[in-house]
Design a protein around this motif. Structure first.
Motif, PDB file in Angstrom:
ATOM      1  N   ALA A  33       0.826  -1.204   0.000  1.00  0.00           N
ATOM      2  CA  ALA A  33       0.000   0.000   0.000  1.00  0.00           C
ATOM      3  C   ALA A  33       0.864   1.260   0.000  1.00  0.00           C
ATOM      4  O   ALA A  33       0.557   2.236  -0.700  1.00  0.00           O
ATOM      5  CB  ALA A  33      -0.923  -0.008   1.218  1.00  0.00           C
ATOM      6  N   LEU A  34       1.958   1.233   0.750  1.00  0.00           N
ATOM      7  CA  LEU A  34       2.862   2.385   0.775  1.00  0.00           C
ATOM      8  C   LEU A  34       3.554   2.582  -0.576  1.00  0.00           C
ATOM      9  O   LEU A  34       3.753   3.709  -1.031  1.00  0.00           O
ATOM     10  CB  LEU A  34       3.905   2.203   1.880  1.00  0.00           C
ATOM     11  N   ILE A  35       3.913   1.481  -1.223  1.00  0.00           N
ATOM     12  CA  ILE A  35       4.540   1.572  -2.544  1.00  0.00           C
ATOM     13  C   ILE A  35       3.571   2.174  -3.555  1.00  0.00           C
ATOM     14  O   ILE A  35       3.933   3.081  -4.325  1.00  0.00           O
ATOM     15  CB  ILE A  35       5.023   0.180  -3.002  1.00  0.00           C
ATOM     16  N   LEU A  36       2.340   1.686  -3.566  1.00  0.00           N
ATOM     17  CA  LEU A  36       1.341   2.214  -4.503  1.00  0.00           C
ATOM     18  C   LEU A  36       1.044   3.688  -4.221  1.00  0.00           C
ATOM     19  O   LEU A  36       0.857   4.473  -5.152  1.00  0.00           O
ATOM     20  CB  LEU A  36       0.058   1.389  -4.415  1.00  0.00           C
ATOM     21  N   ARG A  37       1.014   4.049  -2.949  1.00  0.00           N
ATOM     22  CA  ARG A  37       0.776   5.455  -2.590  1.00  0.00           C
ATOM     23  C   ARG A  37       1.887   6.347  -3.128  1.00  0.00           C
ATOM     24  O   ARG A  37       1.631   7.416  -3.695  1.00  0.00           O
ATOM     25  CB  ARG A  37       0.683   5.576  -1.068  1.00  0.00           C
ATOM     26  N   GLU A  38       3.135   5.913  -2.965  1.00  0.00           N
ATOM     27  CA  GLU A  38       4.242   6.749  -3.437  1.00  0.00           C
ATOM     28  C   GLU A  38       4.308   6.782  -4.961  1.00  0.00           C
ATOM     29  O   GLU A  38       4.625   7.812  -5.552  1.00  0.00           O
ATOM     30  CB  GLU A  38       5.567   6.248  -2.868  1.00  0.00           C
ATOM     31  N   MET A  39       4.023   5.663  -5.602  1.00  0.00           N
ATOM     32  CA  MET A  39       4.002   5.657  -7.068  1.00  0.00           C
ATOM     33  C   MET A  39       2.972   6.645  -7.598  1.00  0.00           C
ATOM     34  O   MET A  39       3.226   7.365  -8.571  1.00  0.00           O
ATOM     35  CB  MET A  39       3.698   4.245  -7.581  1.00  0.00           C
ATOM     36  N   THR A  40       1.818   6.691  -6.945  1.00  0.00           N
ATOM     37  CA  THR A  40       0.768   7.609  -7.382  1.00  0.00           C
ATOM     38  C   THR A  40       1.156   9.060  -7.144  1.00  0.00           C
ATOM     39  O   THR A  40       0.976   9.916  -8.018  1.00  0.00           O
ATOM     40  CB  THR A  40      -0.541   7.295  -6.642  1.00  0.00           C
ATOM     41  N   SER A  41       1.708   9.331  -5.968  1.00  0.00           N
ATOM     42  CA  SER A  41       2.026  10.717  -5.632  1.00  0.00           C
ATOM     43  C   SER A  41       3.240  11.231  -6.385  1.00  0.00           C
ATOM     44  O   SER A  41       3.297  12.406  -6.746  1.00  0.00           O
ATOM     45  CB  SER A  41       2.268  10.847  -4.121  1.00  0.00           C
ATOM     46  N   ARG A  42       4.223  10.373  -6.642  1.00  0.00           N
ATOM     47  CA  ARG A  42       5.445  10.845  -7.289  1.00  0.00           C
ATOM     48  C   ARG A  42       5.349  10.840  -8.810  1.00  0.00           C
ATOM     49  O   ARG A  42       5.752  11.795  -9.465  1.00  0.00           O
ATOM     50  CB  ARG A  42       6.636   9.986  -6.864  1.00  0.00           C
ATOM     51  N   TYR A  43       4.839   9.749  -9.376  1.00  0.00           N
ATOM     52  CA  TYR A  43       4.838   9.605 -10.828  1.00  0.00           C
ATOM     53  C   TYR A  43       3.465   9.778 -11.460  1.00  0.00           C
ATOM     54  O   TYR A  43       3.367  10.101 -12.639  1.00  0.00           O
ATOM     55  CB  TYR A  43       5.391   8.231 -11.211  1.00  0.00           C
ATOM     56  N   GLY A  44       2.415   9.534 -10.686  1.00  0.00           N
ATOM     57  CA  GLY A  44       1.078   9.573 -11.271  1.00  0.00           C
ATOM     58  C   GLY A  44       0.520  10.964 -11.452  1.00  0.00           C
ATOM     59  O   GLY A  44      -0.366  11.180 -12.281  1.00  0.00           O
ATOM     60  N   ARG A  45       1.003  11.938 -10.692  1.00  0.00           N
ATOM     61  CA  ARG A  45       0.438  13.279 -10.745  1.00  0.00           C
ATOM     62  C   ARG A  45       1.266  14.266 -11.548  1.00  0.00           C
ATOM     63  O   ARG A  45       0.881  15.424 -11.692  1.00  0.00           O
ATOM     64  CB  ARG A  45       0.273  13.821  -9.321  1.00  0.00           C
ATOM     65  N   SER A  46       2.407  13.845 -12.045  1.00  0.00           N
ATOM     66  CA  SER A  46       3.261  14.752 -12.820  1.00  0.00           C
ATOM     67  C   SER A  46       3.206  14.375 -14.294  1.00  0.00           C
ATOM     68  O   SER A  46       3.133  13.190 -14.632  1.00  0.00           O
ATOM     69  CB  SER A  46       4.711  14.674 -12.330  1.00  0.00           C
ATOM     70  N   PRO A  47       3.238  15.369 -15.189  1.00  0.00           N
ATOM     71  CA  PRO A  47       3.250  15.065 -16.623  1.00  0.00           C
ATOM     72  C   PRO A  47       4.483  14.247 -16.994  1.00  0.00           C
ATOM     73  O   PRO A  47       5.601  14.588 -16.637  1.00  0.00           O
ATOM     74  CB  PRO A  47       3.282  16.455 -17.273  1.00  0.00           C
TER      75      PRO A  47
END
Length: 276
Positions: A33-47
């Motif tokens: 869950a922590l990995i998925l959270r960081e993937m979303t916040s770091r890579y998922g929200r930036s162009p």
């Protein structure tokens, strides 16, 4: 006369079965869950998302290759500036990425660490796993691209390359765990460490060979574990390069020493760090 119980036609009423909650591997679920959270916040929200994870080291390698190609005619090993600087820059990038991520793991997941299901160790493992896997994937893509697009004429020996990348991850985890505790106890440590580590890029063998240094300088540089990782990486890529100075045991000892100290101190002071 005693009363005889009368049951409905279907027989005795069966008790409802309690639904069993699967609580196996709670730590693994927390880490994922922590990995998925960081993937979303770091890579998922930036162009661009994960594209920037490739472009950043690629840009650094291209700048080094272009700059030094204007000064010297050939690199210290082989005939490809791209490959020479990639073999030094990529393991260094993995170390820096893992080290910085682990050092900020508690502060990054502070709000979640107050839940009993999530521990500080879960946060460290999650950030180590994500940044290590990302770094390995980027390294594979960039090295494969260099081998395909340039005539390097090299035969890669896989064992030293795997050793170098594994040691870069282990060293980054150990240094990051130690810095996580120290920066949590002393707020100014993060800035002090950042200033102290700025010259590390110059002395880690990214754009020079250990054997090319004067003996008195080489004797001091030997104590830098990143120099051993760089030499080991190039030993696997360049068949003619022996890198006799490399000591895997030394890097392993430094990494485990930092990791053990960081985990022991974090186990003792994690409540104090979270409450400050």
């Amino acid at each position: 006369m005693p009363r005889i119980p009368v049951f409905p036609p279907g027989g005795p009423r069966a008790r409802p079965k309690l639904r069993r909650v699967n609580r196996s591997f709670p730590a693994l679920r927390s880490i994922m869950a922590l990995i998925l959270r960081e993937m979303t916040s770091r890579y998922g929200r930036s162009p661009g998302g994960y594209l920037w994870a490739i472009l950043e080291p690629l840009g650094g390698i291209l700048i080094l290759s272009l700059g030094f190609s204007l000064i010297v005619r050939t690199p210290s090993l082989g005939n490809s500036f791209l490959l020479f600087y990639a073999t030094g820059y990529l393991p260094f990038q993995i170390y820096m990425s893992v080290s910085n991520a682990v050092a900020r793991s508690v502060s990054y997941s502070r709000a979640l660490l107050f839940y009993p299901a999530v521990t500080w160790l879960d946060a460290m493992i999650a950030r180590t796993a994500l940044n290590a896997l990302t770094g390995l994937l980027v390294t594979y893509i960039l090295l494969t691209g260099i081998f395909v697009l340039t005539e390097t004429r090299t035969v890669v020996e896989l064992a030293p390359v795997v050793q170098a990348l594994a040691l870069a991850i282990l060293l980054g985890t150990g240094v990051g765990a130690f810095n996580c505790v120290i920066s949590g106890l002393f707020k100014a440590w993060e800035q002090i460490w950042s200033i102290a580590m700025r010259p590390i890029f110059i002395v880690s063998g990214i754009f020079f060979l250990y054997e090319d240094m004067p003996p008195n300088v080489a004797a001091i540089l030997w104590w830098n574990p990143l120099l051993h990782i760089t030499g080991l990486m190039r030993r696997g890529v360049y068949a003619t390069y022996r890198a006799d100075y490399v000591s895997v045991a030394y890097v392993f000892a430094v990494s485990l020493g930092c990791l053990a100290m960081g985990l022991l101190l974090m186990g003792r002071y994690h409540r104090r760090i979270l409450n400050e």
